[in-house]
Design an enzyme around this catalytic site. Structure first.
Site: not given
Ligand code: NAP
Ligand code: GDD
Length: 320
Positions: A124, A126, A148
């Site tokens: 990801s 992220e 996360y």
């Protein structure tokens, strides 16, 4: 003979689009589902009779070993995760168990049962968090800003490590935000398109959001699953950034979505501190040059097309 693929997270947004793609490519598709007291197969109900659903959980390694032994897939797409960033602050250990250690469990299961299996890890953007370069590509250092994001960094590096340690055909797709009418209602795009449609239908008057200044590189999920598949068709495993290359703020998202239903977002959107995150990722924008040149991948739906598609689907669903 048809190729056989296992998808973890088949009941999720991406799992449903990937299952459709693999069926269209002539695969036998096995979907891993975890036990729950109610069925969670809404996104795949239209193709359910063409899939084989098997029971298992990323926190239970034996279940993964048994599924691989019984089903003998040649490709495994690991899409399962606790995927909602906000929840990762309230359930950090669960997020680590599933989103981080779950990757090791499935990689170990592959190593034990059949190291020839080709593996895709859903990494990801992220991971870039407080970004070190603009735009972000495969060489940008990671600086995650949520439990996360930290868990996804682990998942990414364990995939790289098992590729280098055991010579597994393991690839990591570093995907930027991608959305669709099947997106969960808690993610900001769907929250906004669904919220605008509800206000238009007279079912609500306001929409409460957090940080309107955050910027994301939003693409269309059906475009992004093509990249996952393309990675596993190559002889050599590798890592790829998948992104549109454009960034837009949550505020712009509101403007476009409310305009699509003939409203002004400023009359309805209320900033609520409850949705502000303990640490924010302010700006994401990806450089997918490597995917363009090596995979021949490109996206077909842009930000405006995506938002309009999502608003139209939400209006349609409410009308029905
Ligand atoms: P999603 O809609 O939230 O789907 C997550 C899936 O994981 C669901 O099928 C869920 O099953 C399953 N799952 C959760 N915990 C599990 C467990 N312990 N064992 C087995 N399955 C479990 O997510 P998505 O948007 O499709 O994203 C797919 C993957 O890509 C995720 O790994 C996500 O972190 C990653 N990713 C997403 C984006 C994006 O913008 N969408 C971008 C980059 C990376 P239930 O239906 O039972 O809950
Ligand atoms: N969810 C949500 N709800 N986000 C809001 C809200 C709100 O009410 N108001 C503002 N935002 C902002 C968030 O603070 C964040 O900056 C941005 O909108 C996007 O939030 P999400 O849609 O929840 O997505 P995300 O970027 O945190 O995470 C998604 O993309 C990642 C890839 O970068 C998820 O799909 C992750 O699983 C994925 O890895």
């Amino acid at each position: 003979m048809a190729k056989r693929a296992l998808i973890t997270g088949v009941t999720g947004q991406d799992g449903s689009y990937l299952a459709e793609l693999l069926l269209a490519e002539g695969y036998e598709v096995i979907g891993l589902v975890r036990r729950s007291s109610t069925l969670t197969i809404e996104r795949i109900s239209h193709i359910q009779d063409r899939l084989t659903l098997v029971s298992g959980d990323l926190v239970d390694e034996v279940s993964l070993i048994n599924v691989l032994r019984d089903c003998r897939p040649s490709e495994v797409y690991n899409l399962a995760a606790q995927s909602f960033v906000q929840t990762s602050w309230t359930q950090p250990v669960l997020t680590g168990e599933v989103t981080a250690l779950g990757v090791t469990r499935i990689l170990d299961a592959i190593r034990i049962v059949d190291p020839e299996i080709r593996f895709y890890q859903a990494s990801s953007s992220e991971m870039f968090g407080r970004v070190r370069t603009v735009p972000q590509d495969e060489h940008t250092p990671f600086y995650p800003r949520s439990p996360y994001g930290v868990a996804k960094v682990y998942g990414h590096w364990i995939t790289v490590n098992y590729r280098e340690s055991y010579n597994l055909h393991a690839s990591s797709g570093i995907l930027f935000n991608h959305e669709s009418p099947r997106r969960g209602l808690e993610f900001v795009t769907r929250k906004v398109t669904h919220g605008a449609a509800r206000i238009k239908a007279g079912l609500a008057t306001e929409l409460r959001l957090g940080n309107l200044d955050a910027q994301r590189d939003w693409g269309y999920a059906a475009d992004y699953v093509r990249a996952m598949w393309a990675m596993l068709q190559r002889d050599t495993p590798d890592d790829f950034v998948i992104a549109t290359g454009e960034t837009h703020s949550v505020r712009e998202l509101c403007e476009v979505a409310f305009r699509a239903v003939g409203l002004d977002y400023e009359d309805h959107v209320v900033v609520d501190p409850a949705f502000i995150r303990p640490a924010e990722v302010d700006l994401l924008v990806g450089d997918a040059t490597k995917a363009h040149s090596v995979l021949g991948w490109k996206c077909e739906v842009d930000f405006y097309g995506l938002v309009e598609m999502m608003v139209a689907a939400d209006l349609d669903a409410l009308a029905r």
